[in-house]
Design an enzyme around this catalytic site. Structure first.
Site, PDB file in Angstrom:
ATOM      1  CG  ASP A   1      30.225  42.391  65.325  1.00 56.07           C
ATOM      2  OD1 ASP A   1      30.044  41.160  65.391  1.00 56.07           O
ATOM      3  OD2 ASP A   1      29.300  43.244  65.411  1.00 56.07           O
TER       4      ASP A   1
ATOM      5  CG  ASN B   1      19.202  42.016  59.411  1.00 58.94           C
ATOM      6  OD1 ASN B   1      19.249  42.288  58.206  1.00 58.94           O
ATOM      7  ND2 ASN B   1      20.049  41.199  60.008  1.00 58.94           N
TER       8      ASN B   1
ATOM      9  NE  ARG C   1      50.637  53.938  60.465  1.00 57.86           N
ATOM     10  CZ  ARG C   1      51.776  53.500  61.029  1.00 57.86           C
ATOM     11  NH1 ARG C   1      52.086  53.895  62.251  1.00 57.86           N
ATOM     12  NH2 ARG C   1      52.559  52.683  60.378  1.00 57.86           N
TER      13      ARG C   1
ATOM     14  CG  ASP D   1      21.366  40.052  52.604  1.00 59.88           C
ATOM     15  OD1 ASP D   1      21.776  39.776  53.757  1.00 59.88           O
ATOM     16  OD2 ASP D   1      20.611  39.321  51.932  1.00 59.88           O
TER      17      ASP D   1
ATOM     18  CD  GLU E   1      27.167  41.189  63.159  1.00 56.56           C
ATOM     19  OE1 GLU E   1      27.736  40.122  63.506  1.00 56.56           O
ATOM     20  OE2 GLU E   1      27.109  42.213  63.855  1.00 56.56           O
TER      21      GLU E   1
ATOM     22  CG  HIS F   1      17.069  39.529  56.970  1.00 58.44           C
ATOM     23  ND1 HIS F   1      16.104  39.681  57.950  1.00 58.44           N
ATOM     24  CD2 HIS F   1      18.089  38.839  57.550  1.00 58.44           C
ATOM     25  CE1 HIS F   1      16.514  39.092  59.053  1.00 58.44           C
ATOM     26  NE2 HIS F   1      17.719  38.573  58.849  1.00 58.44           N
TER      27      HIS F   1
END
Ligand code: GH3
Ligand code: MG
Ligand code: MG
Length: 652
Positions: free
Chosen positions: A527, A535, A586, A544, A570, A540
């Site tokens: 994430d 944003n 790893r 993107d 995301e 935005h």
């Protein structure tokens, strides 16, 4: 008793009546003359009752009343190749028979057919002349009825040549009545009954049966039995026969001309006999020239017949191909429909088209307007004929839409783009049909041939290939749509990563496989840290772009068999098959570092905001479901966030 069985024999003989001498040869010679002389053929039929008879015998009209078998000129124009083939066989056989029998006389000489033909023509002309001055009967119908009025006599002469000669010898200037008597004695049947029997066997119109059978019936009987138009036709022909004999064309040598009866004279009333004699003589003289025996050299006739048979064989082969082509369109259309959705249906459909239309090769070609080439996209071949090489090309400076409609291309036609096409295929003729254009100056074609030595160009094949090309085009469109639909279901449009649906499918399959093989399976759930800030401060669109960049960076760090999927917003998942826990940690570290490094390198493009990700790593536990595996990774991700972000945590 004896008479009855003789009559039966004669009637049976009529059913397999051989062709009148020379008639088939005449028909074939005219039909196969170069150039073909169909008008001459029609004319010859008009001049020759034997030919007319042969035609009617071979092609009895389907509906005798409507199609009137009396329209001989039309019948001649419509002789089908199959009927001519029949003719060719009959003629050759009867010729062989004659040779075997060592018979040097022609049938005409033996049974007086020439006299009968002249008499028939004279009768026909007289009947037409009379009809053109009378109301109620079509002159052409009168002509045909007159021409065929002698078929009974002709049939007897052809079927029983020896008895016919004897009849003439015994007649010696006597009347028609005596002839009929003699015929009954010798043959068991008179020529009139023979004519009626033939008309019935050949399914001729009823009027003609009446014309053939009036001799025996009285005027009162006719009045009773026949409709008015038929009576008029019968009367006309009767007068015409009388006139023909009067003007010197007797049906049988030695037959005494009888004075016309009262009802016949009625029809002649007011007619100037001399004015009738002139056209009759003229026509008969012309017909006589037509009727003169021309083929005396049997070898020449035989070789002509062989040539004609060759032509017929190719005509038949072509018509067979035409039929095949038309049929194959159906086969291919059905086949195409059945294969819809089977992945790449086109090769199967093309193969089917090639096979059922009797082609040896088929190819999908493409003319490229930018590259100015014509190239082979895909090629199939049957049997030992070598396939075209896919990717082979020739320079093609012509318009890409040079073959805009289905066409047969032959080398002798010489248009430059045709030559280029044939050069690419390496053959002398082919059939081509457009597959449609795509926006970028490319034009597709379907092209079929019969190999380097084969011939294409059977009329109608190009139309059939055109329909098949339309079908192929639909298949191609359908495939493109299917591919697009699949792509939409499996690929995230913004980032190009796999969709969540594809992720779950893949995970299901891998979890199942992992249970069977005990191979390790790991997963990273990641994430973007503080993504909302990007944003909020940069908009935005920049957000993107960051998502797109992230997928690219992550993609560059994973192995070929790994899957990068957008889990939502995301959040992304990387599936790592055959990867144990150490390997997974790893990989996760490597990914995290790469993203962070990217962020530093591209800080200026992202408002100097720090770019990083947090990752939760989990490795599949025995009996674990995909959802549970993701759940554990999510918990680890939460832990990573909680522990300060930009870090990797392993699920417990
Ligand atoms: P954290 O470090 O806790 O993950 O903070 P965060 O700001 O990344 O977390 P949060 O879940 O609050 O914000 C996620 C944001 O991602 C909210 C949403 O508007 C944004 N987002 C989700 N999908 C898209 C997208 O397709 N494009 C863009 N530009 N933004 C998206
Ligand atoms: Mg989030
Ligand atoms: Mg976030």
């Amino acid at each position: 008793m004896r008479n009855v069985s003789r009559a039966q024999r004669l009637l049976e003989g009529l059913r397999s009546l051989p062709a009148p001498s020379g008639a088939p040869q005449r028909l074939l010679a005219l039909a196969f003359a170069e150039p073909p002389r169909l008008p001459a053929l029609a004319e010859a039929v008009r001049c020759d009752p034997a030919l007319a008879l042969e035609l009617v015998r071979l092609a009895p009209p389907a509906d005798p009343r409507k199609e009137s078998g009396l329209d001989l000129a039309r019948a001649a124009r419509e002789i089908a190749p199959a009927q001519l083939r029949l003719l060719a066989c009959t003629a050759t056989d009867s010729q062989d028979d004659r040779e075997r029998a060592g018979d040097e006389h022609t049938g005409d000489e033996r049974c007086g057919l020439t006299a009968l033909r002249r008499w028939s023509v004279a009768t026909a002309v007289a009947a037409r002349e009379l009809a053109s001055n009378a109301r109620g009967v079509e002159p052409e119908t009168a002509y045909a009825a007159g021409l065929l009025a002698g078929i009974g006599r002709i049939a007897v002469a052809v079927a029983r040549p020896d008895e016919s000669a004897e009849l003439r010898a015994r007649l010696e200037g006597r009347s028609e009545k005596r002839l009929v008597q003699l015929e009954r004695e010798l043959l068991g049947l008179d020529h009139e009954s023979v004519g009626i029997a033939l008309a019935e066997i050949w399914n001729l119109p009823e009027e003609l049966c009446d014309v053939l059978g009036f001799g025996e019936r009285s005027a009162e009987q006719f009045e009773r039995d026949c409709p008015r138009e038929t009576r008029e036709l019968v009367g006309l022909v009767r007068v015409a026969q009388h006139l023909a004999t009067q003007f010197g064309f007797p049906a049988v040598d030695g037959l005494r001309a009888e004075p016309p009866s009262a009802d016949v004279l009625v029809l002649l009333e007011g007619r100037d006999m001399a004015s009738l004699a002139e056209p009759i003589r003229r026509e008969v003289a012309r017909a006589a020239r037509e009727l003169e025996p021309r083929e005396t050299d049997l070898e020449a006739v035989a070789s002509r017949m062989r040539a004609a048979k060759g032509v017929l064989a190719s005509l038949l082969a072509n018509s067979e191909r035409r039929r095949q082509a038309a049929e194959s369109v159906n086969i291919v259309l059905q086949d195409g429909l059945q294969r819809l959705g089977d992945g790449d249906a086109l090769p199967g459909v093309l193969y089917r088209a090639m096979e059922s239309m009797g082609f040896r090769r088929i190819a999908h070609l493409e003319a490229d307007g930018k590259a100015r080439t014509l190239s082979v996209v895909r090629a199939l071949a049957l049997g030992r004929v070598p396939r075209l090489r896919e990717g082979a090309w020739v320079p093609f400076p012509a318009d890409t839409r040079a073959f805009g409609t289905p066409a047969v291309i032959r080398i002798e036609e010489g248009a430059p783009e045709h030559q280029l096409l044939l050069e690419l295929l390496g053959c002398n003729s082919c059939v081509i049909a457009p597959l449609g254009t795509s926006g970028d100056q490319r034009c597709g074609y379907l092209c079929a041939d019969r190999g380097p030595l084969g011939f294409c160009g059977v009329e109608g094949e190009e139309r059939c290939l055109g329909i098949i090309a339309d079908q192929a085009r639909l298949l191609l469109d359908f495939q493109a749509l299917t591919r697009e639909k699949e792509r939409m279901a499996t690929q995230d449009p913004l980032t190009g990563a796999a969709t969540r649906r594809r992720l779950m499918d893949r995970l299901d399959a891998l979890v199942l496989q992992g249970r069977q093989t005990r191979l390790a399976l790991s997963l990273c759930l990641m994430d973007l840290d503080h993504f909302k800030k990007f944003n909020d401060t940069l908009g935005h669109q920049v957000g993107d772009r960051l998502l797109q960049d992230l997928v690219e960076v992550v993609g560059a760090q994973v192995r070929k068999g790994d899957l990068v999927a957008r889990y939502g917003g995301e959040e992304f998942v990387v599936v790592l098959p055959s990867c144990d826990v150490e390997g997974a940690v790893r990989s996760a570290e490597k990914i995290r570092e790469a993203v962070f490094a990217f962020g530093r390198e591209h800080a200026s493009e992202y408002g100097e905001l720090s770019i990083s990700i947090s990752i939760g790593v989990a490795t599949l536990a025995p009996e674990e479901t995909p959802a549970a595996l993701i759940g554990r990774a999510d918990a680890a991700l939460y832990q990573a966030k909680h522990n300060g972000r930009n870090r990797v945590e392993l699920a417990s």
